[in-house]
Design a protein around this motif. Sequence first.
Motif, PDB file in Angstrom:
ATOM      1  N   THR A  63      16.533 -32.661 -24.981  1.00 32.10           N
ATOM      2  CA  THR A  63      17.907 -32.298 -25.326  1.00 32.10           C
ATOM      3  C   THR A  63      18.820 -33.509 -25.420  1.00 32.10           C
ATOM      4  OG1 THR A  63      17.791 -30.054 -24.440  1.00 32.10           O
ATOM      5  CG2 THR A  63      19.959 -31.075 -24.514  1.00 32.10           C
ATOM      6  N   ASN A  90      22.769 -27.656 -27.087  1.00 35.55           N
ATOM      7  CA  ASN A  90      23.505 -28.424 -28.091  1.00 35.55           C
ATOM      8  C   ASN A  90      24.732 -27.678 -28.590  1.00 35.55           C
ATOM      9  OD1 ASN A  90      22.309 -31.147 -29.442  1.00 35.55           O
ATOM     10  ND2 ASN A  90      20.704 -30.012 -28.390  1.00 35.55           N
ATOM     11  N   GLY A 139      20.689 -34.276 -28.646  1.00 31.82           N
ATOM     12  CA  GLY A 139      22.135 -34.090 -28.544  1.00 31.82           C
ATOM     13  C   GLY A 139      22.897 -35.303 -29.038  1.00 31.82           C
TER      14      GLY A 139
END
Length: 765
Positions: A467, A517, A471
């Motif tokens: 992530t 996100n 991100g």
Amino acid sequence: MSSIKEETPAEKFTDDTAEKPLDIDEEEENSPIEAVRMAVPITDDPTLPVITFRFWLLGAIFTAIGAVITQYNFFRTTYSSYSIFFVNLSSFYLGKLMARFLPTFKVTLFGQEMSLNPGPFNIKEHAAIGITCNAGAAAAYAVDILATTDLFLNYRISAIGGILMIITTQCVGYGMAGLMRKYVVYPAEMVWWQNLIQVSFYNTMHNTDDYKKVRLIFGWTRMKFFWIVCAITFFYQFIPQWMFPLLMYFDWVCWIKPFDRNIWAIFSSAQGGGAFALSFDWTSIQGQSMYYPLYSQLCTYLGMIFNYWILVPIFWLNNIWGTRVFGRPLTPRLFFPNGTIFDYKDFRTPDHSLDVERYDALGVKVTMAPMYALGFFMAFTALTSCISHIGFFHGRKIIRTFRAVLANKEEDVHTRMMKAYPEVPHWWYAVFYVVMAGLSIFCVEYYKLQLPWWGLIVALVLGFVLTLPIGIMNAVTGYGPGLSVISELICGYMLPGKPIANMVFKCYGEMAMYQCNLLLQDLKLGHYMKIAPRALLAAQLWGSLVGAIFNWVTQHVIINNQRDLLDGTRPDKNGLWTGNRVANFWGSGLIYGALGPARMFSTEGKYGWVYYGFLVGLILPAIQWGLSKKFPKIKWRLFNVTLIANGMSKFPNAFTLGILPSLIVAVIFQGYLARYKKDWWNRYTFILAAAMDTGAAFTGLFLFLFLAGGVSENLRVEFPSWWGNHYTEAGDNFPYGFVNRCGAPHSSKPAGWTNFNPAPPDSAY
């Protein structure tokens, strides 16, 4: 919830246009990002209330509407999005109306005492409603699992289990987002470009008189224009969706030779490649064609056109890898080598796993249509090319940004302004993440979803680890890869023969990253809008809870009413309820879960080449980058391999419907109007797109509830048969759904013609 009241006291409310200017030094500093300086003001009024009665009510209403519409569209052939601009416009005027007429006495809601009418409807309250919708007004990914197990395995998870699964998959990302906000939200370099248009929209509506003064065609206000266009679109959509479905599948080339199987396979947008096909149904075009960047749309459509208009004819006419054996070039179903459809129900154990002994005893390998395998190849290419493209073209910038964040350099002006509000402690997010992970483990174990507790932990760890880099990619560049393909690939090797486990693993692995996100993006929006962090968390949780409930209710009602159409037992008469997205999800579950990638993509089989997609995706952007250094005058980065590969991998998410009309709309609005009629484009585009998307969405919902038996079988009404929606002797009116419908509904069949077999054996060719 009591802490929310302390940070946004209604008693101190001032006029909604009041601003607290920064000191001179801060004004001179501003943001180092030019686009942010232009869109985001460095002013704030900490006294504006956010968590109000109007927020709770309007946030719930618009989230519920969005969850129902998007979940409803998930099962349809065409898809109409739920426009955030519709939410922003409608909630603005409803909020103003409530501020004018609601009484001021206080009520207690969720343990918090508040006034029904704390004063004028303000910009932060408005933005919080939009953030609530962003969090919950979508088609929940977990519904894919609920729908496929129900439709294809006759295994229905209870209401409590279904809602719990939706909530956990939607909310497990909150803990991750909170823990990562220091790196992906607070730094100025983490722009999250998607938010800037919303910030401009909110500020235009609240902080200037221009919005109120602007008059459009015939002197209409923006809101009047919106509702008139919405109403026109609503009534127009009855024509292609109900009265004249030929306009939805306007495959005009099929009229040249209406009973030619090759013409049908190449030019039919319902079951074939859809080359040069038109569509006059707005849900197949959508408003995003008006405002998405032209280069990204052109790259995507280039991939789609190359795949469906060039490769499909080549594969079909030359019967490459037996393409014609499967009856149609594009299908997510699995087959035996002779073209007989593989029915997993015949090869499953009581716990829905693959009966390996029975399957191996057949002595033949189940296979897929070649174009479906090519879709996986391109999905692998899109994944690695995204990483490679960002690494070569944006790598230095990302590394500099990440180092600056780790070094704790001077804070962004907006981050300093947010220190006026109590922060959400990290341990809140950590506890929330642990609770959601625990409920997820309970869900998969108690409801026997084949995925062991340790497998779920692997999925969550995969999402957590990836992530942060994804991100950062999204925040800096505006796009990033998904994890669905890599998730199902990993689980396919971990737990072969377990289709439900694979779908659940993919859902939690993908959604942990994807939802995180989205939440990070909304945290940045709240950062720009100066919404107190605890109020922002309340808005996101409220949206997720409301959305989960209405997602479950909607899928439950639709499956109960359209089961035989969605599971393929009975063909849809007009092609609106093909359930193609459900079939696609189930097809992937069979390939990666039931049979497993080791079987389906083995080096001994004909699809072992699929894995080379990873390598191709890594190499092509490197070549582009080298060419950009050799020929710097050419904008090589605009030839985005990720977008092109993504366009080529679109099927079987939907039929090849709307490619050409969407491209035409994109060229008109982004290629011509945005360049040469900039003032007109700025004035009309977003509100026009929002109005048409909203009107089309409500038409589909109305048709389902009141004309397709959604509320009651007594309300099922079919439009009378005529040449625009001709019903065959079998009772269907799906244009070009089969070769004998290709453009000549009233023509008599040629001599010797027999009904088309959707899965003929090799000998048929």
